[in-house]
Design a protein around this motif. Sequence first.
Motif, mmCIF file in Angstrom:
data_model
loop_
_atom_site.group_PDB
_atom_site.id
_atom_site.type_symbol
_atom_site.label_atom_id
_atom_site.label_comp_id
_atom_site.label_asym_id
_atom_site.label_seq_id
_atom_site.Cartn_x
_atom_site.Cartn_y
_atom_site.Cartn_z
ATOM 1 N N GLY A 68 35.800 40.853 50.232
ATOM 2 C CA GLY A 68 36.118 41.432 51.535
ATOM 3 C C GLY A 68 36.681 42.820 51.435
ATOM 4 O O GLY A 68 36.772 43.572 52.406
ATOM 5 N N ASP A 69 37.349 42.960 50.129
ATOM 6 C CA ASP A 69 38.075 44.259 49.823
ATOM 7 C C ASP A 69 36.965 45.372 50.134
ATOM 8 O O ASP A 69 37.265 46.481 50.730
ATOM 9 C CB ASP A 69 38.714 44.515 48.639
ATOM 10 C CG ASP A 69 39.919 43.635 48.565
ATOM 11 O OD1 ASP A 69 40.695 43.344 49.560
ATOM 12 O OD2 ASP A 69 40.351 43.171 47.475
ATOM 13 N N ALA A 70 35.771 45.420 49.800
ATOM 14 C CA ALA A 70 34.799 46.276 49.758
ATOM 15 C C ALA A 70 34.400 46.645 51.242
ATOM 16 O O ALA A 70 34.381 47.835 51.570
ATOM 17 C CB ALA A 70 33.521 45.964 48.911
ATOM 18 N N ASP A 71 34.369 45.688 52.015
ATOM 19 C CA ASP A 71 34.044 45.797 53.574
ATOM 20 C C ASP A 71 35.065 46.504 54.111
ATOM 21 O O ASP A 71 34.809 47.238 54.883
ATOM 22 C CB ASP A 71 33.799 44.207 54.205
ATOM 23 C CG ASP A 71 32.512 43.690 53.444
ATOM 24 O OD1 ASP A 71 31.657 44.243 53.083
ATOM 25 O OD2 ASP A 71 32.588 42.437 53.566
ATOM 26 N N ARG A 72 36.488 46.147 53.567
ATOM 27 C CA ARG A 72 37.455 46.711 54.086
ATOM 28 C C ARG A 72 37.514 48.359 54.141
ATOM 29 O O ARG A 72 37.834 48.992 55.042
ATOM 30 C CB ARG A 72 38.713 46.106 53.787
ATOM 31 C CG ARG A 72 40.081 46.505 54.815
ATOM 32 C CD ARG A 72 41.329 45.762 54.238
ATOM 33 N NE ARG A 72 40.977 44.181 54.549
ATOM 34 C CZ ARG A 72 40.726 43.224 53.735
ATOM 35 N NH1 ARG A 72 40.927 43.449 52.291
ATOM 36 N NH2 ARG A 72 40.668 42.032 54.195
ATOM 37 N N VAL A 73 37.142 48.624 52.840
ATOM 38 C CA VAL A 73 37.241 49.911 52.389
ATOM 39 C C VAL A 73 36.202 50.688 53.066
ATOM 40 O O VAL A 73 36.017 51.889 53.809
ATOM 41 C CB VAL A 73 37.192 50.080 51.010
ATOM 42 C CG1 VAL A 73 37.051 51.715 50.538
ATOM 43 C CG2 VAL A 73 38.588 49.686 50.241
ATOM 44 N N ARG A 74 34.921 50.090 53.272
ATOM 45 C CA ARG A 74 33.782 50.760 53.760
ATOM 46 C C ARG A 74 33.970 50.891 55.478
ATOM 47 O O ARG A 74 33.500 51.993 55.792
ATOM 48 C CB ARG A 74 32.378 49.938 53.578
ATOM 49 C CG ARG A 74 31.194 50.637 54.169
ATOM 50 C CD ARG A 74 30.045 49.743 54.054
ATOM 51 N NE ARG A 74 30.197 48.493 55.322
ATOM 52 C CZ ARG A 74 30.524 47.296 54.926
ATOM 53 N NH1 ARG A 74 30.607 46.805 53.654
ATOM 54 N NH2 ARG A 74 30.491 46.332 55.876
ATOM 55 N N GLU A 75 34.485 49.999 55.893
ATOM 56 C CA GLU A 75 34.686 49.823 57.523
ATOM 57 C C GLU A 75 35.638 51.162 57.802
ATOM 58 O O GLU A 75 35.441 51.681 58.637
ATOM 59 C CB GLU A 75 35.184 48.534 57.892
ATOM 60 C CG GLU A 75 34.240 47.701 57.741
ATOM 61 C CD GLU A 75 34.806 46.226 58.138
ATOM 62 O OE1 GLU A 75 36.089 46.214 58.528
ATOM 63 O OE2 GLU A 75 34.125 45.144 58.315
#
Length: 578
Positions: free
Chosen positions: A116-123
Amino acid sequence: MSVQTPLTQAYSRFRAILLATVVFSFFVNLLMFVGPLYMLQIYDRVLSSRSENTLVMITLIAIGLLMTYGILEFIRSRMLVRAGMQFDEVLAAPMFSRVISMQLANPNASGRSALGDADRVREFITGQGILAFFDAPWTPLFLLLCFSFHPWLGMVATIGAVIIFTLALLNELLTRNALKDANTAGQGAAHFAGSSLQNVEVIRAMGMEKELSDRWLAQRDKMLGHQARASDWAGMVMSSSKFVRMGLQVAILGVGAFLAMTQQISPGIMIAASIVMGRALAPVEQAVGQWKQFVGARQANERLATLFEENKEEAERLVLPDPRGDLSAESVSSVAPGTRDVILRGVSFDIKAGQVMALIGPSGSGKSTLARLLVGVGTPVGGAVRLDGTELKHWDPDQLGRSVGYLSQDVKLFAGTVAENISRFDSEAKDEDIFNAAKIAGTHELIQNLRDGYETQIGEGGSQLSGGQRQRIGLARAIYRLPSLIVLDEPNSNLDNEGENALARCLTMLKKMGKTVVVVTHKANLLSVSDKTLVLSNGAVQKFVDTKELMQPQPQPQQAQPQQAPSPTPQITTASSV
């Protein structure tokens, strides 16, 4: 020179498009002058001259420039979205691999949150948050334009920008620790809930719902407390920022009106200055509004950086010849993940390709731990496990995975069809390989009786199947494409008589095919199929002998009274293993 991690590589690839986005941001912000300049021309030229031609021309020019602004804004946003896809393309696969390594090293680690951290950074880097930071550097240009209208107007706008920026810094200082604590508590609550919900049957059957719910609520209340504290501070800062923003509009219009009345500026400049100041402060206000997302993305980035730093990429391995199946352990020692509790102590044995070794011992003796080490799941803290003389850690992981079959004590299947699970989700799987694995495992008839046969969807974790069905399909998966080494941990714990007979026939066939098999068992019928038997006790080897020798009846001392003949089958008692 430091070695780049996948995270830094993803940022490097994102940086190229980032620079192009900065260039687009320059022109986008330059076109922001259209509104105030148009207003200035309306007040100072059109209204004074009453020229309809002038009104039409400057209106057409303004509309054309605004259309250009809209197109550039769309392209800038689209570029960021595509950059986010490239960012994910570089990061996703190695991140998934690192999460698996992290979970193997520490089963209590929160691997799902890392994904989920990767999605948070990408968003964040592809959304409005990053655009606010792109636009913020152009704020001084708008302030300079206010100064060009009149120094007083420039001072009002500058003071407003400084106050709002100070509020943004204050927001960061006041909420940083609270948001960090809230995130940590939230991850703990989510992990507890996820692990608990895997045992819903036990929860309901044994009346544990209230106790577990109270524990989860306590962790969640802790998270909500930190979030409330952070939100209170953020709300105070946001309300102060809105007050300052509206107060500045009043101030600049009031100062502008005074300057217009004293004929130091025109009314058009007064209106234009108000618009320019609004545009100058907009990025700062957006940054304040996006601060929570920025803080969340920054914390996620820190956790990702830690993930890649602590779980290094495995070096590329030379592809060795496919193993025959010679298996040995040399003084293997192991501890429980995250602790110093010793599970295995100096375990050694050696079996040749085509032999079947039974692994027996009482509960807690380390059988399952040894089984995991034999297939490369984890690394011993001492000693080595070798396949064809090469340590498992020196094999290419993909090649080793194709050469090994493993059935864990707690059978784990995946959402998908029966065929997909047997084939290990191999996209190039051949039907005959799936069919042969099922036939050898004795599960073909069982699968035929399922609703859709091999195409039956089994649900997450194989929830649509019984324990015995999961175990038999897991056995077929373990022997898919007939690997050289097959390790089975309590493969008959959920089987009925038919399943046990099929398992015994399967082991006999594998032995005839020259496959090396290690089977953890406490059933005599499987023990009789083995060539060697390794007896563990308290994590150490108690005995490693030929199974025939173990099965021989022990001589009894001469006694006056006749004794009942001993059973030729040894008494082996064990339950679930470590």
